[in-house]
Design a protein around this motif. Sequence first.
Motif, mmCIF file in Angstrom:
data_model
loop_
_atom_site.group_PDB
_atom_site.id
_atom_site.type_symbol
_atom_site.label_atom_id
_atom_site.label_comp_id
_atom_site.label_asym_id
_atom_site.label_seq_id
_atom_site.Cartn_x
_atom_site.Cartn_y
_atom_site.Cartn_z
ATOM 1 N N MET A 66 -2.122 -30.318 3.649
ATOM 2 C CA MET A 66 -2.438 -28.908 3.716
ATOM 3 C C MET A 66 -1.666 -28.230 4.851
ATOM 4 S SD MET A 66 -6.347 -27.891 3.228
ATOM 5 C CE MET A 66 -7.293 -28.605 1.935
ATOM 6 N N SER A 67 -1.315 -26.974 4.644
ATOM 7 C CA SER A 67 -0.617 -26.230 5.686
ATOM 8 C C SER A 67 -1.626 -25.673 6.679
ATOM 9 C CB SER A 67 0.195 -25.094 5.073
ATOM 10 O OG SER A 67 -0.673 -24.088 4.590
ATOM 11 N N ALA A 68 -1.140 -25.233 7.812
ATOM 12 C CA ALA A 68 -2.011 -24.672 8.841
ATOM 13 C C ALA A 68 -2.734 -23.437 8.329
ATOM 14 C CB ALA A 68 -1.208 -24.342 10.085
ATOM 15 N N VAL A 69 -2.063 -22.649 7.511
ATOM 16 C CA VAL A 69 -2.678 -21.432 6.975
ATOM 17 C C VAL A 69 -3.831 -21.794 6.043
ATOM 18 C CG1 VAL A 69 -2.298 -19.403 5.512
ATOM 19 C CG2 VAL A 69 -0.589 -20.051 7.218
ATOM 20 N N GLU A 70 -3.658 -22.812 5.268
ATOM 21 C CA GLU A 70 -4.715 -23.227 4.343
ATOM 22 C C GLU A 70 -5.944 -23.735 5.090
ATOM 23 O OE1 GLU A 70 -2.030 -24.519 0.485
ATOM 24 O OE2 GLU A 70 -2.546 -26.043 1.973
ATOM 25 N N ASP A 71 -5.746 -24.248 6.293
ATOM 26 C CA ASP A 71 -6.863 -24.759 7.100
ATOM 27 C C ASP A 71 -7.620 -23.654 7.831
ATOM 28 O OD1 ASP A 71 -6.337 -27.348 6.335
ATOM 29 O OD2 ASP A 71 -5.133 -27.812 8.114
ATOM 30 N N MET A 72 -7.081 -22.468 7.876
ATOM 31 C CA MET A 72 -7.712 -21.376 8.619
ATOM 32 C C MET A 72 -8.847 -20.756 7.808
ATOM 33 S SD MET A 72 -4.301 -19.567 10.199
ATOM 34 C CE MET A 72 -5.114 -18.497 11.373
ATOM 35 N N THR A 73 -9.864 -20.299 8.537
ATOM 36 C CA THR A 73 -10.966 -19.599 7.880
ATOM 37 C C THR A 73 -10.540 -18.161 7.623
ATOM 38 O OG1 THR A 73 -11.945 -18.821 9.963
ATOM 39 C CG2 THR A 73 -12.647 -21.013 9.149
ATOM 40 N N LYS A 74 -11.303 -17.471 6.816
ATOM 41 C CA LYS A 74 -11.004 -16.054 6.548
ATOM 42 C C LYS A 74 -11.024 -15.245 7.837
ATOM 43 C CE LYS A 74 -12.558 -15.808 1.781
ATOM 44 N NZ LYS A 74 -13.455 -15.158 0.819
ATOM 45 N N GLU A 75 -11.949 -15.556 8.721
ATOM 46 C CA GLU A 75 -12.035 -14.836 9.999
ATOM 47 C C GLU A 75 -10.798 -15.099 10.856
ATOM 48 O OE1 GLU A 75 -14.586 -16.843 8.866
ATOM 49 O OE2 GLU A 75 -15.883 -15.206 8.174
ATOM 50 N N GLN A 76 -10.342 -16.333 10.868
ATOM 51 C CA GLN A 76 -9.145 -16.662 11.631
ATOM 52 C C GLN A 76 -7.918 -15.976 11.037
ATOM 53 O OE1 GLN A 76 -9.589 -20.911 11.252
ATOM 54 N NE2 GLN A 76 -9.994 -21.149 13.454
ATOM 55 N N LEU A 77 -7.842 -15.967 9.729
ATOM 56 C CA LEU A 77 -6.724 -15.280 9.067
ATOM 57 C C LEU A 77 -6.748 -13.792 9.363
ATOM 58 C CD1 LEU A 77 -6.608 -17.040 5.581
ATOM 59 C CD2 LEU A 77 -4.837 -17.093 7.345
ATOM 60 N N GLN A 78 -7.946 -13.196 9.290
ATOM 61 C CA GLN A 78 -8.076 -11.773 9.571
ATOM 62 C C GLN A 78 -7.663 -11.478 11.008
ATOM 63 O OE1 GLN A 78 -8.693 -9.342 7.419
ATOM 64 N NE2 GLN A 78 -8.467 -7.814 9.018
ATOM 65 N N SER A 79 -8.103 -12.316 11.926
ATOM 66 C CA SER A 79 -7.743 -12.145 13.331
ATOM 67 C C SER A 79 -6.239 -12.276 13.529
ATOM 68 C CB SER A 79 -8.488 -13.173 14.181
ATOM 69 O OG SER A 79 -8.128 -13.041 15.528
#
Length: 57
Positions: free
Chosen positions: A1-14
């Motif tokens: 998995m890529s780092a982006v795929e491991d991020m939560t929606k909140e982390q992505l939004q941030s």
Amino acid sequence: MSAVEDMTKEQLQSALEELQRRVDNAEAIVEKKQVENTEFKEWLKQSEERWAEYELR
């Protein structure tokens, strides 16, 4: 998995908000530099005109 795929929606939004803040900041800097460049070009033009007048004397 890529780092982006491991991020939560909140982390992505941030992360997206931080990137947008950086883009906004960069755009503001570019706009300021464009204004400064325009002012410098006008100053240079006036200086060249004054120099040309001086040389005609």
